[in-house]
Scaffold this motif. Structure first.
Motif, PDB file in Angstrom:
ATOM      1  N   CYS A 131       0.943  -1.187   0.149  1.00  0.00           N
ATOM      2  CA  CYS A 131      -0.056  -0.049   0.128  1.00  0.00           C
ATOM      3  C   CYS A 131       0.763   1.254  -0.080  1.00  0.00           C
ATOM      4  O   CYS A 131       1.847   1.292   0.520  1.00  0.00           O
ATOM      5  N   ILE A 134      -1.636   7.875  -2.245  1.00  0.00           N
ATOM      6  CA  ILE A 134      -1.398   8.366  -3.550  1.00  0.00           C
ATOM      7  C   ILE A 134      -1.173   9.941  -3.267  1.00  0.00           C
ATOM      8  O   ILE A 134      -0.740  10.657  -4.346  1.00  0.00           O
ATOM      9  N   GLN A 223      -3.608   3.537  -2.008  1.00  0.00           N
ATOM     10  CA  GLN A 223      -3.757   2.692  -3.164  1.00  0.00           C
ATOM     11  C   GLN A 223      -2.968   1.418  -2.686  1.00  0.00           C
ATOM     12  O   GLN A 223      -1.691   1.200  -2.337  1.00  0.00           O
TER      13      GLN A 223
END
Length: 330
Positions: A131, A134, A223
């Protein structure tokens, strides 16, 4: 020949100049490594002492930092269990990261004490992920350099080997002294590490995370990629399960789950696939599967998946309620 010698001199000179400039950095690194080794030595000593404390009525919980945040440490959980009418001893073994290989020597040692229940956290065995936020990074989450892969492999291998050597050393010392089983008392002996302070340190290290309250928006901005493994345990776990059955040790698969927002990041398909996988594991190995609720909002978490103090209370209550049913059915 002269040119070759000159080139060699230039290369070696640049090397020594570079080495000289980095001498202070190397010394600082060596100092940090020494401190890390000292800390690891204390941790491993603590590990063997806690293995000695296992009793036949013990409840052992093995997992990652999700378990560490989700359940109070041994003596605090013992006190809560007594309030729930259960006279049992808890021992919680956790490790950072999502690689369960370090559990292999631990599981072998747990068998020697035949505790009543062993809870295995499911996620490290069947869910891998990466992960990034972003808003903070545009680097692709699946881009990992060869140096990073090698470094992680070396780190994990070193950590596992250290644990295995420590346990082997401990068992050899018992055999040499004529004691072929683990001691049943966890009392501190002269010259042993201060187990009380180590226990306090174990949970005090995560106090900042336990006091945090995750930001739902920050979680949803992450993300992530997830990968679910086939519903088959590694061979060492299969061996452990078979041996546990012969010793009348009840093994239960435990999913810590994650925040409501964390499951949104996982996605409906990913969530369904993970649940289906763990249900298949439960059926394949004939072991119960306990799944914590997936609807707690971010306010009960310090981040996407680690429970905070408020979440720990909810999880502990849920865990003890289920365990009391097990306990009363014995």
């Amino acid at each position: 020949m002269v040119l070759l010698l000159a080139l060699l001199l230039l290369i070696t000179n640049r090397y020594y100049v570079h080495s000289y400039k980095n001498e202070l950095a190397r010394r600082e690194l060596a100092k940090q490594q020494q401190l890390k080794q000292t800390k690891q030595k204390a941790t491993f000593s603590f590990l063997t002492e806690r293995l000695e404390s296992l009793k036949e009525n013990s409840v052992v919980v093995v997992g990652s930092s999700l378990v560490r945040c989700g359940l109070p440490f041994d003596h605090d959980l013992n006190t809560l269990a007594m309030q729930w009418g259960m006279d049992i001893d808890f021992v919680r073994f956790t490790k950072p990261g999502n690689d369960p290989l370090a559990f292999q020597p631990l599981l072998d040692c747990i068998l020697t004490k035949s505790p009543r229940w062993v809870f295995l956290q499911a996620e490290p065995f069947f869910l891998s992920y990466a992960c990034t936020d972003i808003k903070q990074s545009s680097k692709p989450i699946d881009t990992i350099s060869n140096d990073q892969v090698l470094g992680r492999f070396i780190h994990k291998t070193h950590h596992t080997v250290q644990i295995m050597l420590n346990i082997i050393e401990h068992n050899l010392s018992l055999l040499i002294s004529g004691n072929k089983t683990f001691a049943t008392s966890d009392a501190t002996k002269p010259g042993d590490p201060d187990t009380t302070s180590l226990k306090r340190q174990n949970d005090s290290e995560i106090t900042p995370l336990l006091e945090k309250q995750a930001d739902p928006e920050a979680i949803l901005n992450e993300q992530c990629t997830f990968k679910t493994s086939p519903p088959i345990f590694p061979e060492y776990v299969e061996t452990f399960l078979a041996r546990a059955k012969t010793r009348d040790i009840k093994v239960i698969l435990l999913e810590m789950n994650r925040s409501r927002e964390g499951n949104m990041v996982l996605g409906t398909e990913g969530r369904q696939q993970l649940t289906a996988t763990l249900e298949q594991v439960s059926e394949r190995y004939k072991i119960p599967f306990w799944k914590f609720q997936d609807s707690l909002p971010a306010q009960y978490y310090g981040d996407r998946a680690h429970l905070n103090n408020a979440g720990r209370k909810v999880f502990t209550k849920w865990f003890l309620e289920n365990l009391r049913q097990e306990y009363n059915n014995e």
